[in-house]
Enzyme design. Structure first.
Site, PDB file in Angstrom:
ATOM      1  NE  ARG A   1      -2.854   1.704  -0.904  1.00 28.11           N
ATOM      2  CZ  ARG A   1      -3.193   1.290  -2.114  1.00 28.11           C
ATOM      3  NH1 ARG A   1      -3.743   0.107  -2.302  1.00 28.11           N
ATOM      4  NH2 ARG A   1      -2.960   2.048  -3.161  1.00 28.11           N
TER       5      ARG A   1
ATOM      6  CG  ASP B   1      -1.345  37.580  -8.651  1.00 25.44           C
ATOM      7  OD1 ASP B   1      -1.424  36.345  -8.796  1.00 25.44           O
ATOM      8  OD2 ASP B   1      -2.000  38.218  -7.811  1.00 25.44           O
TER       9      ASP B   1
ATOM     10  CE  LYS C   1       3.230  34.586  -3.661  1.00 28.26           C
ATOM     11  NZ  LYS C   1       2.772  33.198  -3.403  1.00 28.26           N
TER      12      LYS C   1
ATOM     13  CD  GLU D   1       1.744  38.141  -6.264  1.00 28.11           C
ATOM     14  OE1 GLU D   1       2.293  37.190  -5.651  1.00 28.11           O
ATOM     15  OE2 GLU D   1       0.613  38.555  -5.963  1.00 28.11           O
TER      16      GLU D   1
ATOM     17  CE  LYS E   1      -0.909  28.585  -4.381  1.00 26.92           C
ATOM     18  NZ  LYS E   1      -1.920  29.255  -5.224  1.00 26.92           N
TER      19      LYS E   1
END
Lengths: 282, 282, 282, 282, 282, 282
Positions: free
Chosen positions: B97, B221, B166, B200, B134
């Site tokens: 598994r 962005d 950012k 960004e 992410k």
């Protein structure tokens, strides 16, 4: 969920993302500057993991103020604020991505589970929707929590807390020239008395032997609904019946209606898309 | 991928699933019985993670014989045998598994990446499809490998090996009453000389200051294609341009055609469904 | 420096020194007796590591009172009190040696770096003095912090966050019968777009190919000042130039005057003598 | 040295340098290309750490061939080849810096120790040169090994395996209004019978009480040679005498000649410059 | 027992005893000297842990030759040779104490279990003798293995793999003003379908509610034999019955004769004296 | 005892018992319900480990209120309340078993030690009763603390902090054709000057050589009282004498009366039965 057990996971995730530092924040942001941010939902769904996100932020910013506006397990619509957070900007930004990675994944699982449960309820008011061991390595405890938040139930946690005899086990016993039934009876003598024994069958014809060997739960592997109905009749409540194999949002209502007790769905954890959640400056 | 770094991940995954033992196999299967099994694909896709699966099996069954029939990075059709394995049945079943959980997830990522690359190639022969941070907590090194196996490229690995300024960073600098441009210039004095600076922007109007401050890569962005085309014109090769935000299989061709250098896609890692793979008795 | 990352180092150091206990203090000192001590400098130098020392004391004596009289990065003269500490004597004495071991080593590095920077400034107002990977195993994050406290800059942190092609890499490529230039171009296609590529050359004649392959930083290995001046002319700002190899306090001024952008000095971390610091009863 | 205990140190060092991979080697060097390299001395000195270096290379390249040409503890001249290594280039290059960092530091310590021992021998044929706990956090076991390779001896390893009562202990006892002598006698009743008790004195006048309390070793802190000679006379062999404090290569001969049994030198480990060693292509 | 899971325990034990080295062996024994030794029993008993002992020796002496003369689970008399071992003396001696500590403790548990089983068999041919969670912290997996080697069975492994509702749980439910029966029914809805529910009762009067709530196993806490007989009658096979509380070698025969299914004995693991085993030079 | 060192042991024990959660408490007990419980003694004995128990409870319930009614090291009678605790029921119940497992084992050791000390005092007012390395793997630091709480003393902690030359060492030296006496003298030159050397003898005839080689402590292995008396005469205070081997509560008085300085008893830690302690609802 036992928060004590998830600290190591959170630490591993922070170490993975932070390594020896955050070059961006450390070269741009004065460590004393503070900030207030809002965590909010960008997509409809069931939220799961808010306390995990809080722990991630708190691990890096012990002086964090966290005000939860919602609780895990709720279905919420896009735009809903989930929590307000404030603290020192450099440390909150270091935690942001890790916190969101947990929250988006767990909410994605809760949301998908919720959809499966809703569909299954149309076919049966009592059937359990359960997860599998097809979880992300390292995150099982969290993902199984997310399944519960979505209205599902948990199957065994791992190889140590449940007996599930699968096709490969049976093939090996047969190859070794042993009687499956006698092997099952012998195994039942060994396992702890607090555990049930579950066995996978791919044919109705295997059920009588299973019942005689004292199997408590029978997993019906990749059967169609007609076979499941037949299995329900055959068993007559002497064991629990679990349907498994390729269950989708389209097929689950009919499967639920066959009378099986449990439906297990691997996709809950192995294929749930992330739920979109953002942390924004007000 | 550096195999040395993934042992801890494999060990964590085995401990998660095995805990203090596998009650089923240990009560049914004689430790000396052997078995031969085939790992094969049940769905079309790009395979990634075969060496990871091998390491998992080998960790529990050191006497394993493993014959790979395919290599990572190939697109294969349902039914293709990936590897033949043989060894002691009890230990192979304990590893099954965990091995499949890695293999299915990584192959899912490689497959989705491959589809994004294919679509993007229709719009540009040179644009890079890159991943984001992410990723699944704990699996980043593996998931970024899977992206490469699917034909994608990697963005920075984590907060320590790349500078990406950012919107929240910019908001904090502004809130603190500082000049963004001067803050950028000052940061450039601090960061190691081997690193580029990426920033960004959500408006074309931010680009001139970014270029003057010596920004090497500009992240556009959530811009629409018209804005991206305008950005390409504005920048004229003085910085790399990365498109980001809500990129889908439908939109990527047109984005690629705008002339941006890089397109980053969070979904590659946060929302790729598992690829179906099975281990079966012959 | 990211304090989150140094806890494991501090814990390792305490475990190394404390093992199962401090036989001396535990057999002589009542656990409730308190003490006040002064940490002070016994030699002129630049201090680095005060917050590390504080964390060490606090880890063993959570009730510690710590009053810092100075901050990291300052040049101070012998006799200067650095901090006053008070708490339970047994626990402070258990922490003393570990705290001093960190503080003396880091201050030694900061002090030596500061001397190199001072000499280099005589030859150039802009040249960066940078460290190398020749650090003490396990202490790199701290030692690179100490370099910054001494006025230096950091080179890449490790093999994962920067590309530096050295003589052995080039020799292997040549031995394999490959074109260095084509190999460099191919590598540039693979590495993340946020990273620069640096290459070591030991001859001016290697520079044109490096520039054509898109090398961003050129490391001039063990060149004399004449060669460096020639390299500066050859490159004309198309790449950064880093001087490296056997740089001493005597030679650095002239090297700086050649116009190179960066001078790397292994001795900053591999050969800095400890700065003498003491913890004394008032 | 117990090789079992140094694996964790080696693994920590490799993880520190390798993190998630070596971007340079992985983008330039085919994993199957092999290489032969020579490890050789670039400076005269005593070598220490060859088996540590071998373990580092082997950890990353299990197929390594390692031929040692020299052994730890030897004084060798610049240019001497230490070992020949061959294996897959990518993996050897990943290990190079970590292996050299260990080897250079340990050889630096062995070399400095050897010089102190040589000077001390001019004053006494029996005096022991011993290290202190002023070692690099995390490397104590290795650094104490290097001291032995340089001809020195080890003092206690850490707070758990030796009793050493220092000035701060005595000050605390006095502050608490207790009799030092009675406290020593009481402590002697508590410590394991396999351990000796050592006490630091900064005045000859403290010696009689120490002897009466059963102190086995007396540390003479920062005394001048006249005081040491007086201490030797006072003690008359009833305890061992250890000289300590600011011992240099210039002063050690005279200290040794005073008749003390042991001279401890912190600089052996806290201020030894690295010995220059290189790994080169033939 | 799953050998994979016990490596961390063995490593912890070796680190505890070996720390930074074995001063005795390292100062007396040449690392190349070899030795042959015999592991033999000095007391009658059931042996358990031979493979653990082998792993300990092998961890420190990879070149060990180990010839087992007996297998775990056998009753043997004083003087019986258990295994012959040979290898390098220094490394075998480093492992000796740790290996014996495991072997003596596990054999002590197996021996005591075997005596309880023998006595219980006089009262019942089917009753199970099971352990509890009253094990040595850190050694549970090994101690539960030893119980099986002595002929006993295992109860749940820990809090995660079995439901056991004890008196304190019931008291809390009552204090909170809740109905015990309804709380049990509600809990049964939540727990995984592969698990049974066990409940402790100290009075026969609690049994009907337990059965109605679907309790699968009833623990009779500190009841006398008359009460147990009454419980057996009351339950009539609708649940398993487990006797618990102060069971001794003297009382177990009569308890077994009452007809209960299971007898749990904490003393198996919390109070078994070590079995005397020695490693001797021939 | 150094509390810093026992946290890892406590965490290991909690992880062993709690794994991914406590299914019973989590499905029955509301996390906000509170409880007050009493920890009390069910058997006469010497208590040891109360602070360990407190740490276990606090680790899982940080809001715990803990009121100790007794202190470690006291002899108490059955029924004595040891501590009152209150807090959230779910978390206290999760910690209960682990806390009791530590407390019962350590108190069992303290109680047995106390009995040996009492018997020995009848034969000698000064003899030390000491433990051995025959401790439970992983718990040595705690078990040696318990021995002290029972009035005993500690022998060396492990192989690193004491020299003890045993029969197998001597056999190996002899087999290698070396002189034992010269080997001892040579070893004495190598070991740190803060350590004593202890040697095991099984015959009076070995004592003169041991004394000449500078042995500080002589272990009399399995000698009868007549031999011990003879050894005392032979040694005349030139070394400490330790009696060892099969010491029981019946024989210890006479052994103590022989005049040996130390008696070591393995049973203190390897065969002490647990002391019965309970946590009950008021």
């Amino acid at each position: 969920m036992n928060w004590y057990n998830i600290y190591p996971i959170i630490q591993m995730a922070i170490e993975e993302d932070l390594s020896w530092g955050d070059i961006t924040s450390e070269s741009l942001i004065d460590p004393n500057w503070t900030i207030e941010l809002i965590l909010y939902l960008k997509q409809d769904g069931v939220i799961a993991g808010l306390p995990v996100a809080e722990l991630v932020f708190r691990e890096l910013e012990p002086e964090l103020e966290w005000t939860a506006h919602q609780e895990d397990g709720q279905f919420l619509t896009a735009g809903t604020p989930l929590a307000s957070i404030s603290g020192r900007a450099q440390f909150i930004l270091k935690a942001e991505r890790v916190a969101l990675n947990f929250l988006q994944r767990l909410s994605g699982i809760a949301t998908l589970t919720s959809r499966f449960v809703t569909e299954a309820r149309k076919g049966s008011s009592t059937v359990r929707i359960v997860d599998t061991r097809k979880t992300t390595p390292g995150l099982r405890i969290l993902e199984k929590y997310a399944v519960r938040m979505g209205g599902g139930h948990n199957h065994r946690h791992n190889l140590s807390d449940g007996v599930l005899i699968k096709d490969n086990h049976l093939a090996i016993i047969a190859k070794a020239g042993k009687s499956v039934k006698e092997t099952l009876i012998s195994a039942k003598q060994k396992i702890p008395h607090v555990m049930k024994m579950e066995m996978e069958v791919d044919s109705i014809s295997q059920i009588p032997d299973a019942l005689e060997a004292g199997i408590d739960v029978i997993l019906l592997d990749n059967m169609n609904c007609e076979e499941m109905i037949q299995a329900v009749k055959e068993v007559q409540g002497r064991a629990l019946l679990e349907a498994s194999g390729g269950v989708t949002l389209k097929t689950i209502e009919n499967i639920a209606a066959t009378g099986v007790d449990i439906i297990s769905v691997g996709a809950l954890t192995h294929s749930a898309p992330a739920l979109d959640i953002s942390l924004d400056y007000q």
